[in-house]
Scaffold this motif. Structure first.
Motif, PDB file in Angstrom:
ATOM      1  N   GLN A  12       0.838  -1.209   0.000  1.00 47.35           N
ATOM      2  CA  GLN A  12       0.000   0.000   0.000  1.00 47.35           C
ATOM      3  C   GLN A  12       0.869   1.253   0.000  1.00 47.35           C
ATOM      4  OE1 GLN A  12      -2.251  -0.926   3.516  1.00 47.35           O
ATOM      5  NE2 GLN A  12      -4.021  -1.580   2.339  1.00 47.35           N
ATOM      6  N   LEU A  13       1.951   1.245   0.762  1.00 43.92           N
ATOM      7  CA  LEU A  13       2.872   2.385   0.769  1.00 43.92           C
ATOM      8  C   LEU A  13       3.484   2.580  -0.617  1.00 43.92           C
ATOM      9  CD1 LEU A  13       4.651   1.852   4.204  1.00 43.92           C
ATOM     10  CD2 LEU A  13       3.232   3.822   3.565  1.00 43.92           C
ATOM     11  N   LEU A  14       3.926   1.487  -1.229  1.00 44.09           N
ATOM     12  CA  LEU A  14       4.499   1.579  -2.573  1.00 44.09           C
ATOM     13  C   LEU A  14       3.483   2.133  -3.567  1.00 44.09           C
ATOM     14  CD1 LEU A  14       6.461  -1.791  -2.689  1.00 44.09           C
ATOM     15  CD2 LEU A  14       7.466   0.508  -2.741  1.00 44.09           C
ATOM     16  N   ASP A  15       2.253   1.649  -3.498  1.00 41.56           N
ATOM     17  CA  ASP A  15       1.219   2.122  -4.414  1.00 41.56           C
ATOM     18  C   ASP A  15       0.933   3.614  -4.195  1.00 41.56           C
ATOM     19  OD1 ASP A  15      -0.577   1.330  -6.568  1.00 41.56           O
ATOM     20  OD2 ASP A  15      -2.178   1.824  -5.153  1.00 41.56           O
ATOM     21  N   ALA A  16       0.833   4.013  -2.937  1.00 38.49           N
ATOM     22  CA  ALA A  16       0.570   5.422  -2.630  1.00 38.49           C
ATOM     23  C   ALA A  16       1.717   6.310  -3.111  1.00 38.49           C
ATOM     24  CB  ALA A  16       0.360   5.593  -1.125  1.00 38.49           C
ATOM     25  N   LEU A  17       2.951   5.862  -2.937  1.00 39.32           N
ATOM     26  CA  LEU A  17       4.098   6.656  -3.383  1.00 39.32           C
ATOM     27  C   LEU A  17       4.185   6.726  -4.899  1.00 39.32           C
ATOM     28  CD1 LEU A  17       6.718   5.504  -0.748  1.00 39.32           C
ATOM     29  CD2 LEU A  17       5.704   7.791  -0.963  1.00 39.32           C
ATOM     30  N   GLN A  18       3.712   5.687  -5.595  1.00 33.65           N
ATOM     31  CA  GLN A  18       3.667   5.754  -7.058  1.00 33.65           C
ATOM     32  C   GLN A  18       2.692   6.828  -7.528  1.00 33.65           C
ATOM     33  OE1 GLN A  18       4.119   2.033  -9.616  1.00 33.65           O
ATOM     34  NE2 GLN A  18       2.946   1.310  -7.853  1.00 33.65           N
ATOM     35  N   GLN A  19       1.616   7.005  -6.792  1.00 30.42           N
ATOM     36  CA  GLN A  19       0.613   8.007  -7.156  1.00 30.42           C
ATOM     37  C   GLN A  19       1.115   9.417  -6.883  1.00 30.42           C
ATOM     38  OE1 GLN A  19      -2.314   7.282  -8.710  1.00 30.42           O
ATOM     39  NE2 GLN A  19      -1.560   5.193  -8.748  1.00 30.42           N
ATOM     40  N   ASP A  20       1.820   9.578  -5.740  1.00 28.84           N
ATOM     41  CA  ASP A  20       2.315  10.904  -5.356  1.00 28.84           C
ATOM     42  C   ASP A  20       3.442  10.740  -4.348  1.00 28.84           C
ATOM     43  OD1 ASP A  20       2.787  13.504  -4.592  1.00 28.84           O
ATOM     44  OD2 ASP A  20       0.776  13.874  -3.835  1.00 28.84           O
ATOM     45  N   ALA A  21       4.665  10.802  -4.837  1.00 29.08           N
ATOM     46  CA  ALA A  21       5.833  10.608  -3.974  1.00 29.08           C
ATOM     47  C   ALA A  21       6.099  11.801  -3.069  1.00 29.08           C
ATOM     48  CB  ALA A  21       7.069  10.311  -4.815  1.00 29.08           C
ATOM     49  N   SER A  22       5.371  12.888  -3.256  1.00 24.18           N
ATOM     50  CA  SER A  22       5.593  14.066  -2.409  1.00 24.18           C
ATOM     51  C   SER A  22       4.783  14.032  -1.117  1.00 24.18           C
ATOM     52  CB  SER A  22       5.270  15.352  -3.186  1.00 24.18           C
ATOM     53  OG  SER A  22       3.868  15.450  -3.401  1.00 24.18           O
ATOM     54  N   GLN A  23       4.000  12.980  -0.910  1.00 24.49           N
ATOM     55  CA  GLN A  23       3.217  12.876   0.324  1.00 24.49           C
ATOM     56  C   GLN A  23       4.160  12.843   1.527  1.00 24.49           C
ATOM     57  OE1 GLN A  23      -0.212   9.982   0.091  1.00 24.49           O
ATOM     58  NE2 GLN A  23       0.925   9.405  -1.750  1.00 24.49           N
ATOM     59  N   SER A  24       3.766  13.521   2.567  1.00 25.67           N
ATOM     60  CA  SER A  24       4.605  13.536   3.769  1.00 25.67           C
ATOM     61  C   SER A  24       4.536  12.186   4.469  1.00 25.67           C
ATOM     62  CB  SER A  24       4.145  14.634   4.728  1.00 25.67           C
ATOM     63  OG  SER A  24       2.907  14.266   5.323  1.00 25.67           O
ATOM     64  N   ASN A  25       5.568  11.902   5.239  1.00 28.25           N
ATOM     65  CA  ASN A  25       5.605  10.677   6.027  1.00 28.25           C
ATOM     66  C   ASN A  25       4.414  10.634   6.983  1.00 28.25           C
ATOM     67  OD1 ASN A  25       7.018   8.248   7.030  1.00 28.25           O
ATOM     68  ND2 ASN A  25       7.116   9.461   8.898  1.00 28.25           N
ATOM     69  N   LEU A  28       1.220   9.706   5.084  1.00 31.19           N
ATOM     70  CA  LEU A  28       1.198   8.276   4.765  1.00 31.19           C
ATOM     71  C   LEU A  28       0.899   7.437   6.005  1.00 31.19           C
ATOM     72  CD1 LEU A  28       4.277   8.030   2.382  1.00 31.19           C
ATOM     73  CD2 LEU A  28       1.902   7.561   1.764  1.00 31.19           C
ATOM     74  N   ALA A  29       1.522   7.792   7.115  1.00 28.77           N
ATOM     75  CA  ALA A  29       1.311   7.050   8.367  1.00 28.77           C
ATOM     76  C   ALA A  29      -0.161   7.096   8.776  1.00 28.77           C
ATOM     77  CB  ALA A  29       2.201   7.612   9.465  1.00 28.77           C
ATOM     78  N   GLU A  30      -0.763   8.277   8.710  1.00 31.39           N
ATOM     79  CA  GLU A  30      -2.177   8.416   9.073  1.00 31.39           C
ATOM     80  C   GLU A  30      -3.065   7.631   8.113  1.00 31.39           C
ATOM     81  OE1 GLU A  30      -2.952  12.621   9.220  1.00 31.39           O
ATOM     82  OE2 GLU A  30      -1.603  12.898  10.932  1.00 31.39           O
ATOM     83  N   ARG A  31      -2.744   7.696   6.851  1.00 32.26           N
ATOM     84  CA  ARG A  31      -3.552   7.034   5.826  1.00 32.26           C
ATOM     85  C   ARG A  31      -3.602   5.520   6.029  1.00 32.26           C
ATOM     86  NH1 ARG A  31      -2.530   7.970  -0.565  1.00 32.26           N
ATOM     87  NH2 ARG A  31      -4.002   6.451  -1.342  1.00 32.26           N
ATOM     88  N   PHE A  32      -2.476   4.940   6.467  1.00 34.77           N
ATOM     89  CA  PHE A  32      -2.409   3.492   6.620  1.00 34.77           C
ATOM     90  C   PHE A  32      -2.401   3.042   8.078  1.00 34.77           C
ATOM     91  CE2 PHE A  32      -0.656   4.406   2.397  1.00 34.77           C
ATOM     92  CZ  PHE A  32      -1.650   3.797   1.660  1.00 34.77           C
ATOM     93  N   ASN A  33      -2.743   3.978   8.963  1.00 42.57           N
ATOM     94  CA  ASN A  33      -2.935   3.667  10.384  1.00 42.57           C
ATOM     95  C   ASN A  33      -1.706   3.013  11.021  1.00 42.57           C
ATOM     96  OD1 ASN A  33      -4.497   3.896  12.652  1.00 42.57           O
ATOM     97  ND2 ASN A  33      -5.421   1.873  12.411  1.00 42.57           N
ATOM     98  N   ILE A  34      -0.536   3.610  10.743  1.00 37.50           N
ATOM     99  CA  ILE A  34       0.705   3.178  11.381  1.00 37.50           C
ATOM    100  C   ILE A  34       1.388   4.412  11.948  1.00 37.50           C
ATOM    101  CG2 ILE A  34       1.047   1.108   9.975  1.00 37.50           C
ATOM    102  CD1 ILE A  34       2.930   2.664   8.180  1.00 37.50           C
TER     103      ILE A  34
END
Length: 171
Positions: A12-25, A28-34
């Protein structure tokens, strides 16, 4: 590069970064509940293991100006390993060549190249094809319109996992 085990969160992290690598850490953490440190550690691990080759900016072709995209089929006279390697070694460093594929059946290579205009294509053809005695045939197709462009690689993400592509396709 070391081999690592990949789980659904990594995918999921890889897929999200492919869509937009400028997302903040943090995002991403909030989005995937980590936790943010866990997210950072996972992304670093994926980078170090070679899952993430590089991060680039994809430019707007409209802003850059008129460009001519050519899809080029190249057939060689000799297809032995040395001849194929030599051709590939000559074309891949050229800035106009964006992609280079060895293909089969049909031509030996398919190239995607971007140039400013037809004189730019003629210069590319002279540089890469005309001076090589092993090039037998070149067939170029010029793009009239780009209907789709993506650099995204499909990943085996579980259907139960939150999809990173679903939300972005609705906006």
């Amino acid at each position: 590069m070391k081999s690592i085990d990949i789980d659904q969160i990594d995918l999921q992290l890889l897929d999200a970064l492919q869509q937009d690598a400028s997302q903040s850490n943090q995002s991403l953490a909030e989005r995937f509940n980590i936790s943010a440190p866990t997210c950072l550690r996972r992304v670093r691990r994926l980078r170090e293991a070679g899952w993430i080759e590089r991060e680039v900016a994809i430019l707007s072709t409209e802003r850059v100006g008129a460009l001519l995209t050519a899809v080029i089929e190249v057939s060689l006279d000799r297809q032995d390993a040395a001849a194929l390697d030599a051709f590939e070694a000559r074309v891949t460093p050229d800035d106009a060549v964006q992609q280079c594929y060895r293909v089969s059946p049909g031509p030996d290579f398919v190239l995607i190249a971007t140039v400013r205009d037809m004189p730019g294509y003629q210069a590319l053809a002279q540089r890469l094809f005309t001076i090589d005695a092993n090039v037998r045939n070149v067939k170029a197709f010029f793009s009239l319109k780009r209907a789709k462009f993506t650099s995204r690689v499909p990943l085996p993400i579980s259907p139960l996992a939150p999809s990173s592509g679903a939300a972005s396709s609705r906006s």
